[in-house]
Design an enzyme around this catalytic site. Structure first.
Site, PDB file in Angstrom:
ATOM      1  N   HIS A  33      17.147  80.951  20.733  1.00  0.00           N
ATOM      2  CA  HIS A  33      17.855  82.142  21.215  1.00  0.00           C
ATOM      3  C   HIS A  33      17.549  83.336  20.326  1.00  0.00           C
ATOM      4  O   HIS A  33      17.005  83.178  19.239  1.00  0.00           O
ATOM      5  CB  HIS A  33      19.369  81.891  21.298  1.00  0.00           C
ATOM      6  CG  HIS A  33      20.055  81.668  19.979  1.00  0.00           C
ATOM      7  ND1 HIS A  33      20.269  80.415  19.439  1.00  0.00           N
ATOM      8  CD2 HIS A  33      20.568  82.551  19.084  1.00  0.00           C
ATOM      9  CE1 HIS A  33      20.903  80.539  18.281  1.00  0.00           C
ATOM     10  NE2 HIS A  33      21.094  81.832  18.023  1.00  0.00           N
TER      11      HIS A  33
ATOM     12  N   HIS B 251      19.135  88.132  14.548  1.00  0.00           N
ATOM     13  CA  HIS B 251      18.246  87.029  14.191  1.00  0.00           C
ATOM     14  C   HIS B 251      17.562  86.446  15.410  1.00  0.00           C
ATOM     15  O   HIS B 251      17.983  86.668  16.545  1.00  0.00           O
ATOM     16  CB  HIS B 251      18.998  85.906  13.445  1.00  0.00           C
ATOM     17  CG  HIS B 251      20.105  85.266  14.221  1.00  0.00           C
ATOM     18  ND1 HIS B 251      21.398  85.731  14.183  1.00  0.00           N
ATOM     19  CD2 HIS B 251      20.119  84.199  15.056  1.00  0.00           C
ATOM     20  CE1 HIS B 251      22.165  84.967  14.964  1.00  0.00           C
ATOM     21  NE2 HIS B 251      21.411  84.032  15.510  1.00  0.00           N
TER      22      HIS B 251
ATOM     23  N   GLU C  27      22.447  85.703  22.279  1.00  0.00           N
ATOM     24  CA  GLU C  27      23.699  85.668  21.539  1.00  0.00           C
ATOM     25  C   GLU C  27      24.074  87.108  21.208  1.00  0.00           C
ATOM     26  O   GLU C  27      23.207  87.912  20.860  1.00  0.00           O
ATOM     27  CB  GLU C  27      23.481  84.867  20.235  1.00  0.00           C
ATOM     28  CG  GLU C  27      24.702  84.785  19.342  1.00  0.00           C
ATOM     29  CD  GLU C  27      24.418  83.992  18.044  1.00  0.00           C
ATOM     30  OE1 GLU C  27      23.252  83.679  17.747  1.00  0.00           O
ATOM     31  OE2 GLU C  27      25.395  83.686  17.342  1.00  0.00           O
TER      32      GLU C  27
HETATM   33 CO    CO Z   1      22.344  82.479  16.481  1.00  0.00          CO
END
Ligand code: CO
Length: 135
Positions: free
Chosen positions: A79, A7, A130
């Site tokens: 992020h 994502h 991440e």
């Molecule tokens: Co995230």
């Protein structure tokens, strides 16, 4: 090591307005808002065919998103998240190469109920990365 783009997370100053844009203007499939107090965020998922977008809004006193929105009052990409299949192996390789894992280096459980870590943006061209373990 890195797999699929899981994502892209976008910090938004107005969650309802963002939902309207992603659902009604862009025609996206958006989830109901979900509170994740342990991460200090309220999140809405926008499901895409090949990935997803997470709309992040601050929740609670010590939300990491609040400070970010202070610096980026119009909102901004917060992020990006890549999938890895062995997070422990990924961490040890990254640390060995001098990259910094944010926090104490142990994975937390992320928005999808899977182990995650964050890597320091200074080591990745200003981008907060991440890593999420997906088997
Ligand atoms: Co995230």
């Amino acid at each position: 090591m890195i797999g699929r783009l899981n994502h892209v997370a976008i910090a938004v100053p107005d969650l309802d307005a963002a939902v309207i844009k992603y659902r009604d203007l862009l025609g996206g499939e958006v989830s109901k808002p979900q509170d994740l107090p342990e991460h200090g965020v309220r999140v809405v998922f926008v499901k895409l065919e090949n990935s997803s977008i997470e709309l992040l809004y601050p929740l609670g006193e010590n939300s990491p998103i609040a400070g970010f929105l202070q610096k980026n009052p119009n909102g901004a990409i917060h992020h990006i998240c890549f999938e890895v299949n062995d997070l422990a192996k990924a961490i040890s390789r990254l640390v060995e190469e001098g990259a910094r894992v944010i926090g104490d280096g142990t994975p937390k459980i992320g928005a999808h109920g899977l182990p995650i870590i964050f890597l320091h943006p200074r080591d990745f061209d200003g981008v907060l990365i991440e890593l999420e373990e997906v088997k």
